[in-house]
Design an enzyme around this catalytic site. Structure first.
Site, PDB file in Angstrom:
ATOM      1  N   ARG A 274      -0.829   6.140   2.705  1.00  0.00           N
ATOM      2  CA  ARG A 274       0.256   6.131   3.598  1.00  0.00           C
ATOM      3  C   ARG A 274       1.421   6.077   3.447  1.00  0.00           C
ATOM      4  O   ARG A 274       2.382   5.074   2.951  1.00  0.00           O
ATOM      5  CB  ARG A 274      -0.155   4.736   4.588  1.00  0.00           C
ATOM      6  CG  ARG A 274       0.350   4.711   6.093  1.00  0.00           C
ATOM      7  CD  ARG A 274       0.514   3.124   6.473  1.00  0.00           C
ATOM      8  NE  ARG A 274       1.435   2.493   5.857  1.00  0.00           N
ATOM      9  CZ  ARG A 274       1.545   1.242   5.516  1.00  0.00           C
ATOM     10  NH1 ARG A 274       0.501   0.516   5.611  1.00  0.00           N
ATOM     11  NH2 ARG A 274       2.553   0.831   5.002  1.00  0.00           N
ATOM     12  N   HIS A 278       3.556   1.474   8.386  1.00  0.00           N
ATOM     13  CA  HIS A 278       2.265   1.590   9.054  1.00  0.00           C
ATOM     14  C   HIS A 278       2.427   1.620  10.484  1.00  0.00           C
ATOM     15  O   HIS A 278       1.560   1.989  11.189  1.00  0.00           O
ATOM     16  CB  HIS A 278       1.723  -0.123   8.833  1.00  0.00           C
ATOM     17  CG  HIS A 278       0.675  -0.551   9.943  1.00  0.00           C
ATOM     18  ND1 HIS A 278      -0.556  -0.079   9.644  1.00  0.00           N
ATOM     19  CD2 HIS A 278       0.557  -1.206  10.901  1.00  0.00           C
ATOM     20  CE1 HIS A 278      -1.625  -0.537  10.641  1.00  0.00           C
ATOM     21  NE2 HIS A 278      -0.752  -1.298  11.426  1.00  0.00           N
ATOM     22  N   TYR A 287       7.073  -4.647   0.712  1.00  0.00           N
ATOM     23  CA  TYR A 287       5.844  -4.941  -0.155  1.00  0.00           C
ATOM     24  C   TYR A 287       5.645  -3.969  -0.999  1.00  0.00           C
ATOM     25  O   TYR A 287       4.370  -3.899  -1.618  1.00  0.00           O
ATOM     26  CB  TYR A 287       4.692  -5.401   0.762  1.00  0.00           C
ATOM     27  CG  TYR A 287       4.418  -4.379   2.067  1.00  0.00           C
ATOM     28  CD1 TYR A 287       3.735  -3.014   1.670  1.00  0.00           C
ATOM     29  CD2 TYR A 287       4.989  -4.680   3.281  1.00  0.00           C
ATOM     30  CE1 TYR A 287       3.525  -2.207   2.685  1.00  0.00           C
ATOM     31  CE2 TYR A 287       4.696  -3.787   4.149  1.00  0.00           C
ATOM     32  CZ  TYR A 287       3.790  -2.323   4.048  1.00  0.00           C
ATOM     33  OH  TYR A 287       3.701  -1.550   4.932  1.00  0.00           O
TER      34      TYR A 287
END
Length: 378
Positions: A274, A278, A287
């Site tokens: 990805r 998100h 992160y």
């Protein structure tokens, strides 16, 4: 072990879920040693056009969200091969039970672009009448249900639909999608167990994009792979390069054929990444590192296919640029059309619940319709 878990796969497809990935195109867009394309030129060009459209559409939708014109969107940037490959492999009678990033399958199967965009807006053109969150689209016209945002809930539904098809003798195969994080949900295990026990005609497809929002896959499981989990339930499993649209298509064609032939379910792990957030509500810089993202961008599925088509003389840089321009124009016109409609009529709140509306809803609708418009926005 169940027969369905040990049946032979085509010789080129990797059947060891703890081993390597089945792939056709390498990262440079070249045919991997020991493999063959197995797809004709017309379908290759269709793959390119569908992937390009999804890529351009996602870019425009994210831009609209940043401008405040829509409220939410979840792009599948970098994962178009999984979406398009699976969509092209499915038959019209098959039912799709998506997760967040498979909505593009609807366009592959002929759903109207304007209606697709209208759902993101929740406008009067929206077939769902503005009742769902943006990007939670569905339509009977292309046999696709809406995902629910509750992770994994679509999997028992997909298996249940497949069980019904088996009992009725239908040729339909259900295709249930999930991300890597869903394999940590109870619904995943319930669905896998039911599918294995009753050998239903379903294909459960995991887009292992390495991140369950901010949680990396290694924090999700101690299993060597995600595909290996299916074997515990007597379900055939296979791993493929999720950034290789040809590999995705071929694996899905095989899995769907097995299901249709009465050979039971298949779990497909598509290894991808990805590269985008998100969703438009996410900030992935909090992160993960850019180095990891950059490494996967170099494996981009669309770039890989374009390089292969170019090497074959099936696509030129000029044709690629022209198609992107045409796609942008098509999307722009659809957006203009959708924005011209405005929101759904407020009276539609009372529709689609009862065949014969009860008296109190009839009365409430009359009160709403007769209320001064200045106090109630349409």
């Amino acid at each position: 072990m169940n027969v369905a878990a040990t049946q032979e796969l085509p010789s080129e497809i990797e059947e060891d879920p703890a081993g390597g990935l089945f792939g056709v195109l390498d990262e440079n867009g070249e045919i991997a040693p020991g493999t063959s394309v197995g797809v004709d030129d017309a379908l290759l060009l269709r793959m390119y056009r569908e992937m390009k459209r999804v890529r351009v559409l996602d870019q425009r939708m994210v831009m609209l969200q940043r401008q405040g014109r829509v409220g939410f969107y979840g792009a599948c940037t970098g994962q178009e091969a999984a979406v398009v490959g699976a969509g092209l492999a499915a038959r019209p009678e098959d039912w799709i039970f998506p997760a967040l990033r498979e909505n593009g399958i609807m366009l592959v199967r002929g759903f109207s672009l304007a209606s697709y965009i209208a759902q993101v807006y929740g406008s009067a053109r929206d077939a769902l009448k503005g009742r769902q969150m943006p990007a939670h689209i569905s339509s009977r016209s292309v046999n696709q249900v809406s995902w629910s945002s509750c992770i994994g809930t679509q999997l028992p539904q997909a298996v249940g639909a497949a069980w019904a098809a088996k009992l009725k003798g239908d040729s339909m195969v259900s295709i249930g999608f999930l991300g890597d994080g869903a394999t940590s949900q109870a619904d995943f295990h319930a669905a896998m167990n039911l599918a294995g026990v009753f050998q239903v005609p379903t294909v459960l497809v995991c887009q292992n994009n390495q991140w369950a929002i901010s949680v990396p896959v290694e924090r999700q499981t101690a299993s060597v792979t995600l595909a290996i989990k299916a074997r515990a339930y007597g379900v055939r499993s296979v791993r493929a390069d999720g950034n290789d649209v040809i590999a995705v298509y071929r694996v899905m064609v095989d899995a769907l054929a097995a299901a249709r032939a009465g050979e039971g379910p298949t779990f497909v792990e598509l290894v991808t990444y990805r590269v985008a957030p998100h969703s438009t509500s996410d900030d992935p810089s909090r992160y993960r590192s850019n180095d990891d993202v950059d490494a996967w961008i170099r494996r981009d599925p669309l770039d890989r296919l374009v390089r292969y088509l170019t090497s074959r003389g099936l696509l030129t840089a000029e044709a690629d640029e022209r198609f992107e321009h045409e796609t942008n124009e098509e999307i722009r016109k659809a957006i203009d059309e959708v924005e011209s409609y405005g929101p759904p009529d407020r009276a539609s709140l009372f529709e689609d619940v009862y065949a014969e509306p009860p008296w109190h809803l009839v009365e409430q609708r009359e009160l709403l319709e007769n209320a001064p418009r200045k106090h109630h926005r349409k």
